[in-house]
Enzyme design. Structure first.
Site, short mmCIF file in Angstrom:
data_model
loop_
_atom_site.label_atom_id
_atom_site.label_comp_id
_atom_site.label_asym_id
_atom_site.label_seq_id
_atom_site.Cartn_x
_atom_site.Cartn_y
_atom_site.Cartn_z
N GLU A 263 -4.23 5.37 -3.96
CA GLU A 263 -3.55 4.76 -2.76
C GLU A 263 -2.42 4.15 -3.70
O GLU A 263 -2.50 3.70 -4.79
CB GLU A 263 -4.33 3.78 -2.20
CG GLU A 263 -5.46 4.31 -1.05
CD GLU A 263 -6.28 3.32 -0.41
OE1 GLU A 263 -5.97 2.01 -0.68
OE2 GLU A 263 -7.33 3.66 0.24
N HIS A 281 -5.32 2.27 5.26
CA HIS A 281 -6.35 1.00 4.80
C HIS A 281 -6.15 0.06 5.63
O HIS A 281 -5.64 -1.42 5.19
CB HIS A 281 -5.92 0.72 3.25
CG HIS A 281 -7.01 0.20 2.65
ND1 HIS A 281 -7.26 0.56 1.12
CD2 HIS A 281 -8.05 -0.65 2.93
CE1 HIS A 281 -8.47 0.02 0.79
NE2 HIS A 281 -8.90 -0.90 1.98
#
Length: 530
Positions: A263, A281
């Site tokens: 990420e 997220h």
């Protein structure tokens, strides 16, 4: 002087105000989290650092922060904090695991609905002016079996919501007891059983070595054909390449992911596959959750800096504000016991045993253990504290053990420390009197009653006449004032000890004069942080 806290990420103004209202000096500079050089230059002045995910707390940053005592993460994940380095530096790392539980659980349920009914694809198709009603055939959740991997705080909420949707819930969690599972209304199963039976699988575990790739290619291939996978916990729990292959083959009917192995996720094997729902997220991304975790981290950090209460620490046992009030004198006693032995021990320590008796055995023993170890090692390593002490002890190969027993004597409770080196074993015991003051009650198996002072003198000798006179005369001759004088012996003519509480450190000429009398086996000045 008031403690100082730096807020280097975006926190609500209400949270910042909590610090101010508690009497803590706070600097709110949310841009610093993305400017590591500026943060590095500024961090040295602060006792606390409040962060979200943008700030990276590295060993280099910790080296530049000699005053730092606590890092507070507003949220659950602390992947951006080097917790090992923090522990070695004696810095507590806190998170806020409960502020976004409901939000994250709700997101998992929403993702389950989305993948069951192919809502994102159907929405995109409809926005494009298509009317593909027959293309998006979904499945009901009612009556389906949900497999929950990790039935803790968030997983437990998901179980509750799924039961409300009339799903059958099975759970795999090594720490879930049968009794707890029954009270939750779920069936406790082993992982292989869950993989075979579940129509939907949702993950709610942290990313540790035991859980990394828990849904590996091998385990994904064990799943029921047509299963749908939801991951709103942590990237790295699922083999994304393997899942992509099984989605393409049709074995897995769909997936919904809020977290990814890398990420920010700008590319991923799961992207652009049919019936794969992806969000960036967002598990904790609600107004309520962001406010909750910000307020919680401000309260926790304030409590620690002002009262010593430790909540939701990842590298130290938690001590509630109530415990801190009761345990304060006992924690101080534990430090003094360790400091006594630490100042007398010269060789490497092999083992430490701590006995807790009576009321002491009912306290937060992990916190007391940390205090003993900190006191024990501080004479050699002055910067060690309750956070770093267990790490230092483990690094040095010191074996630590703890035992407890019911009230076994005239005291309501006591702590006895035994330290083993290559050549000898030392022991000391102490208690806390009703006035809240720690006392030493036994040294080398010899019973005493000694008040503890900042400066003390410890002597050992064979029991014979003249010891008291020699001590008093020598100390008086050199102008050393004795505040308290405690003697003890095993038996007539046997081993004897004296412990003197003096107003100031005992000068070297006094120590030499006592040794020159030939009456003492050892003479040792001691210092305690009162």
């Amino acid at each position: 002087m008031a403690p100082k806290v730096l807020v280097s990420d975006k926190l609500s103004e209400t949270a910042v105000q909590i610090f101010r209202d508690r009497g803590i000096e706070v600097d709110f500079e949310p841009a610093l989290g993305k400017d590591k050089d500026a943060l590095l230059a500024k961090i040295g002045d602060y006792d606390g650092l409040a962060i979200r995910s943008a700030t990276k707390v590295t060993d280099k940053l910790l080296d530049a922060a000699p005053n730092l005592k606590v890092v507070g993460r507003a949220g659950i994940g602390t992947d951006n904090v080097d917790k090992t380095a923090a522990s070695k530096k004696g810095v507590i790392v806190m998170n806020t695991p409960f502020g976004n539980m409901i939000t994250t659980a709700e997101h998992a349920i929403a993702m389950m609905f989305a993948v069951a009914r192919q809502i994102p694809e159907a929405s995109a198709s409809t926005h494009a002016g298509k009317w593909e009603k027959s293309k998006f055939m979904g499945v009901e959740l009612t009556g389906k079996t949900l497999g929950v991997i990790g039935a803790g705080n968030i997983g437990g909420i998901v179980c509750d919501r799924a039961l409300g949707l009339k799903m059958k819930v099975i759970a795999y969690d090594p720490f879930l007891s049968e009794e707890k599972a029954n009270s939750m209304g779920v069936e406790k199963v082993e992982l292989d059983d869950l993989l075979k039976r579940a129509d939907f699988i949702t993950l709610h575990v942290p990313l540790i070595e035991q859980t990394r790739n828990i849904l590996s290619r091998e385990n994904l291939e064990k799943t029921k054909k047509g299963v749908r996978i939801i991951n709103c916990a942590r990237g790295g729990l699922v083999d994304e390449e393997a899942l992509a292959d099984l989605l393409k083959s049709g074995h897995v009917a769909g997936a919904a992911f809020d977290v990814f192995a890398v990420e920010p996720a700008t590319e991923n094997p799961l992207f652009n596959l049919p019936n794969v729902v992806c969000t960036p997220h967002l598990g904790a991304a609600t107004t309520e959750a962001q406010e909750n975790v910000a307020l919680q981290v401000a309260e926790q950090m304030s409590d620690y800096l002002l009262t010593g209460a430790v909540q939701n620490a990842l590298n130290m046992p938690s001590v509630t504000a109530e415990e801190a009030k009761v345990m304060g004198p006992w924690i101080k006693l534990a430090e003094h016991l360790g400091a006594f032995v630490g100042q007398l021990t010269e060789g490497p320590i092999k083992a430490v045993n701590i006995l807790y008796d009576g009321v002491a055995s009912e306290m937060n023993l992990k916190a007391l253990d940390c205090a003993v170890l900190a006191g024990l090692m501080k004479p050699v390593l002055p910067d060690v504290n309750m956070v770093s002490a267990p790490v230092v002890a483990a690094d040095r190969g010191i074996k630590c053990s703890t035992t407890t027993q019911a009230k076994g004597g005239s005291f309501d409770g006591y702590i006895k420390l035994t330290v083993v080196t290559e050549n000898r074993e030392r022991s000391i015991a102490g208690t806390v009197f009703s006035d809240g003051k720690p006392r030493f009650i036994q040294i080398k198996g010899i019973n005493i009653d000694a008040e503890i002072g900042s400066h003390m003198l410890y002597t050992t000798n064979n029991d014979e006449p003249g010891i008291i006179g020699a001590l008093g005369a020598t100390m008086g001759k050199h102008g050393v004032n004795i505040a308290n004088f405690t003697l003890g012996r095993k038996d007539t003519g046997g081993d004897a000890i004296a412990l003197l509480y003096v107003d100031n450190p005992t000068p070297e000429p006094v120590l030499k004069a006592l040794c020159d009398t030939g009456l003492f086996n050892s003479v040792k000045p001691l210092a305690f942080d009162i």
